[in-house]
Design a protein around this motif. Structure first.
Motif, PDB file in Angstrom:
ATOM      1  N   LEU A  92       0.863  -1.185   0.000  1.00  0.00           N
ATOM      2  CA  LEU A  92       0.000   0.000   0.000  1.00  0.00           C
ATOM      3  C   LEU A  92       0.897   1.231   0.000  1.00  0.00           C
ATOM      4  N   ASP A  93       0.595   2.185  -0.894  1.00  0.00           N
ATOM      5  CA  ASP A  93       1.350   3.437  -0.856  1.00  0.00           C
ATOM      6  C   ASP A  93       0.420   4.621  -1.112  1.00  0.00           C
ATOM      7  N   GLU A  94       0.973   5.719  -1.558  1.00  0.00           N
ATOM      8  CA  GLU A  94       0.170   6.930  -1.737  1.00  0.00           C
ATOM      9  C   GLU A  94      -1.005   6.713  -2.687  1.00  0.00           C
ATOM     10  N   ARG A  95      -0.878   5.783  -3.620  1.00  0.00           N
ATOM     11  CA  ARG A  95      -1.960   5.555  -4.575  1.00  0.00           C
ATOM     12  C   ARG A  95      -3.232   5.054  -3.883  1.00  0.00           C
ATOM     13  N   GLU A  96      -3.053   4.084  -2.996  1.00  0.00           N
ATOM     14  CA  GLU A  96      -4.217   3.572  -2.266  1.00  0.00           C
ATOM     15  C   GLU A  96      -4.732   4.624  -1.278  1.00  0.00           C
ATOM     16  N   ILE A  97      -3.792   5.351  -0.669  1.00  0.00           N
ATOM     17  CA  ILE A  97      -4.199   6.377   0.308  1.00  0.00           C
ATOM     18  C   ILE A  97      -5.038   7.448  -0.388  1.00  0.00           C
ATOM     19  N   ARG A  98      -4.581   7.862  -1.581  1.00  0.00           N
ATOM     20  CA  ARG A  98      -5.334   8.883  -2.315  1.00  0.00           C
ATOM     21  C   ARG A  98      -6.709   8.342  -2.722  1.00  0.00           C
ATOM     22  N   ALA A  99      -6.730   7.100  -3.215  1.00  0.00           N
ATOM     23  CA  ALA A  99      -8.011   6.505  -3.640  1.00  0.00           C
ATOM     24  C   ALA A  99      -9.001   6.480  -2.468  1.00  0.00           C
ATOM     25  N   ALA A 100      -8.507   6.099  -1.294  1.00  0.00           N
ATOM     26  CA  ALA A 100      -9.397   6.005  -0.124  1.00  0.00           C
ATOM     27  C   ALA A 100      -9.852   7.391   0.324  1.00  0.00           C
ATOM     28  N   THR A 101      -8.943   8.347   0.361  1.00  0.00           N
ATOM     29  CA  THR A 101      -9.338   9.684   0.834  1.00  0.00           C
ATOM     30  C   THR A 101     -10.279  10.344  -0.168  1.00  0.00           C
ATOM     31  N   ASP A 102     -10.092  10.097  -1.465  1.00  0.00           N
ATOM     32  CA  ASP A 102     -11.018  10.653  -2.458  1.00  0.00           C
ATOM     33  C   ASP A 102     -12.447  10.175  -2.190  1.00  0.00           C
ATOM     34  N   VAL A 103     -12.570   8.891  -1.851  1.00  0.00           N
ATOM     35  CA  VAL A 103     -13.905   8.352  -1.562  1.00  0.00           C
ATOM     36  C   VAL A 103     -14.459   9.002  -0.292  1.00  0.00           C
ATOM     37  N   LEU A 104     -13.642   9.119   0.723  1.00  0.00           N
ATOM     38  CA  LEU A 104     -14.105   9.743   1.977  1.00  0.00           C
ATOM     39  C   LEU A 104     -14.573  11.171   1.719  1.00  0.00           C
ATOM     40  N   ARG A 105     -13.791  11.904   0.918  1.00  0.00           N
ATOM     41  CA  ARG A 105     -14.170  13.303   0.626  1.00  0.00           C
ATOM     42  C   ARG A 105     -15.452  13.379  -0.182  1.00  0.00           C
ATOM     43  N   SER A 106     -15.697  12.360  -1.013  1.00  0.00           N
ATOM     44  CA  SER A 106     -16.894  12.385  -1.872  1.00  0.00           C
ATOM     45  C   SER A 106     -18.172  12.268  -1.044  1.00  0.00           C
ATOM     46  N   GLY A 107     -18.044  11.726   0.155  1.00  0.00           N
ATOM     47  CA  GLY A 107     -19.228  11.578   1.005  1.00  0.00           C
ATOM     48  C   GLY A 107     -20.038  10.320   0.702  1.00  0.00           C
ATOM     49  N   HIS A 108     -19.656   9.576  -0.362  1.00  0.00           N
ATOM     50  CA  HIS A 108     -20.362   8.330  -0.680  1.00  0.00           C
ATOM     51  C   HIS A 108     -19.432   7.153  -0.409  1.00  0.00           C
ATOM     52  N   ILE A 109     -19.660   6.476   0.714  1.00  0.00           N
ATOM     53  CA  ILE A 109     -18.698   5.430   1.086  1.00  0.00           C
ATOM     54  C   ILE A 109     -19.280   4.018   0.984  1.00  0.00           C
ATOM     55  N   ALA A 110     -20.586   3.873   0.908  1.00  0.00           N
ATOM     56  CA  ALA A 110     -21.186   2.527   0.789  1.00  0.00           C
ATOM     57  C   ALA A 110     -21.116   2.058  -0.673  1.00  0.00           C
ATOM     58  N   GLN A 111     -21.694   0.892  -0.968  1.00  0.00           N
ATOM     59  CA  GLN A 111     -21.678   0.352  -2.336  1.00  0.00           C
ATOM     60  C   GLN A 111     -22.221   1.378  -3.339  1.00  0.00           C
ATOM     61  N   GLY A 112     -21.432   1.683  -4.345  1.00  0.00           N
ATOM     62  CA  GLY A 112     -21.844   2.676  -5.335  1.00  0.00           C
ATOM     63  C   GLY A 112     -20.996   2.590  -6.588  1.00  0.00           C
ATOM     64  N   GLU A 113     -20.616   3.747  -7.107  1.00  0.00           N
ATOM     65  CA  GLU A 113     -19.912   3.833  -8.380  1.00  0.00           C
ATOM     66  C   GLU A 113     -18.540   3.143  -8.345  1.00  0.00           C
ATOM     67  N   GLN A 114     -17.813   3.274  -7.239  1.00  0.00           N
ATOM     68  CA  GLN A 114     -16.493   2.624  -7.152  1.00  0.00           C
ATOM     69  C   GLN A 114     -16.628   1.103  -7.229  1.00  0.00           C
ATOM     70  N   VAL A 115     -17.641   0.572  -6.562  1.00  0.00           N
ATOM     71  CA  VAL A 115     -17.876  -0.880  -6.601  1.00  0.00           C
ATOM     72  C   VAL A 115     -18.180  -1.304  -8.036  1.00  0.00           C
ATOM     73  N   ARG A 116     -19.041  -0.535  -8.717  1.00  0.00           N
ATOM     74  CA  ARG A 116     -19.393  -0.871 -10.093  1.00  0.00           C
ATOM     75  C   ARG A 116     -18.136  -0.878 -10.979  1.00  0.00           C
ATOM     76  N   GLN A 117     -17.304   0.143 -10.807  1.00  0.00           N
ATOM     77  CA  GLN A 117     -16.069   0.221 -11.615  1.00  0.00           C
ATOM     78  C   GLN A 117     -15.103  -0.925 -11.292  1.00  0.00           C
ATOM     79  N   PHE A 118     -15.002  -1.249 -10.015  1.00  0.00           N
ATOM     80  CA  PHE A 118     -14.102  -2.336  -9.605  1.00  0.00           C
ATOM     81  C   PHE A 118     -14.575  -3.663 -10.204  1.00  0.00           C
TER      82      PHE A 118
END
Ligand SMILES: *Cc1c(COP(=O)(O)O)cnc(C)c1O
Length: 358
Positions: free
Chosen positions: A15-41
């Protein structure tokens, strides 16, 4: 990183800055439950495997249960699985109310023995769960010939091939795990994949209960969160570098072990190994270290944490006999740390220890 006197752990996520950024982007978006990121994954993992799609769930264990239910497997049905594997496949079979038929493994590859699976077939057999252990595909060609739907358990193997076919593309359904120590990690998480869109739709329906037409007693909540999916996506973007690093380390370990008492991992013709685990075999006869326990203690003294790659074969939990290859592997298999998060110094230290092993 490693200094003398510290222990190199058996596994550690990359884990490095890439995962940290991905996680913080989701936190900042305010949508943390199953949504667009899950669909993309889901789409990204399916594209990686060349399959139609995926249904993300909360764990690999949940993915196995959802796969069985999507296939309509339940009470009165039999599912074949190897004894030498973690408890997840057996537990999933119990949860859907089917009967688990344990079979033995190929001693050299530690994977399900297709001949043993054939002998366990009955008119009630509805599926075979095929774990690809340690990064090496099982004998998919022989298993596929049995004419029973295969559920490929790719929790430990992604990107490896059997007769040119990518693991995960042969079975009617495939499951993955994104637990913290797996090839791609998201903390916890799993996925069911398939080329059959109808099965995928059914799998999606089984992971949640909101909005269902009928109240089903087995319905439950097995969803993944966007936070996990974003971390998984960041990991998937790094998968080729992860696989290259693993292959390079495995080559180096193999060279370092040339004069040792250990039997190196065997790779049958037609299969490729992606070295999720570097598992060697230690026989009492060939080691000064009184077998597995002695070897493990010796590695610990050298600052390298090794592990049994499977805690206990299922037949031993269940008090069953008649699994000689699983017993043999259980008594001799030792997993040496190999993962992309190893620093160059740590990898050099492990190579040095392997080279001294007598
Ligand atoms: C890890 C693993 C599982 C279970 O996955 P979880 O995400 O931990 O529930 C299933 N099968 C195999 C072969 C595994 O290695």
């Amino acid at each position: 990183m490693t200094t003398v006197g510290t222990m190199i752990p058996h596994s550690r996520p990359a884990l490095d800055e890439r995962e940290i950024r991905a996680a913080t982007d989701v936190l900042r978006s305010g949508h943390i439950a199953q949504g667009e990121q899950v669909r993309q994954f889901e789409q990204a993992v399916a594209d990686y495997m060349g399959l139609a799609g995926g249904a993300a769930v909360s764990s690999g264990t949940a993915a196995l249960e959802v796969a069985l239910r999507a296939l309509g497997i339940g009470a009165g049905d039999e599912v074949i699985l190897p004894s030498y594997v973690c408890a997840a496949p057996w537990l999933a079979v119990q949860r859907v109310g089917a009967t688990a038929r344990l079979v033995d493994i190929e001693p050299d590859t530690c994977n399900l023995d297709a001949g043993a699976a054939r002998r366990a077939l009955t008119p009630k057999t509805r599926a075979i769960i095929v774990p690809h252990l340690f990064g090496l595909p099982a004998d998919l060609t022989a298993l596929d010939r049995l004419g029973v739907p295969l559920i490929e358990d790719c929790a430990q193997t992604l990107g490896a091939r059997e007769q040119g076919r990518l693991v995960g593309t042969v079975g009617v359904m495939t499951v993955c795990s994104f637990y913290a120590t797996k090839l791609l990690c998201a903390g916890e998480g799993g996925m069911v994949l398939s080329r059959d869109r109808q099965l995928l739709e059914r799998a999606r329906g089984l992971r949640e209960y909101d909005g269902a037409e009928r109240l089903h007693p087995a319905a439950t909540n097995l969803k993944m969160t966007d936070l996990q999916a974003a971390i998984g996506l960041a990991q998937l973007r790094r998968v080729s570098s992860f696989l290259e690093r693993r292959a390079a380390l495995a080559r180096q370990y193999g060279d370092a072990l040339a004069g040792s008492p250990a039997v190196r991992p065997s790779v049958p013709a037609g299969r490729t190994h992606m070295y999720y685990r570097y598992v060697v075999r230690v026989t009492e006869r060939r080691s000064h270290h009184a077998g597995l326990a002695g070897a493990m203690a010796w590695f610990e003294d050298q600052g390298v944490q090794c592990r049994k790659p499977v805690f206990r074969p299922l037949h031993r939990y269940l008090g069953l006999d008649g699994f000689p290859a699983s017993d043999e592997v259980d008594h001799t298999a030792l997993s040496v740390p190999l993962y992309p998060a190893l620093s160059d110094e740590e990898a050099a230290h492990i190579r040095g220890v392997l080279a001294q092993w007598r």
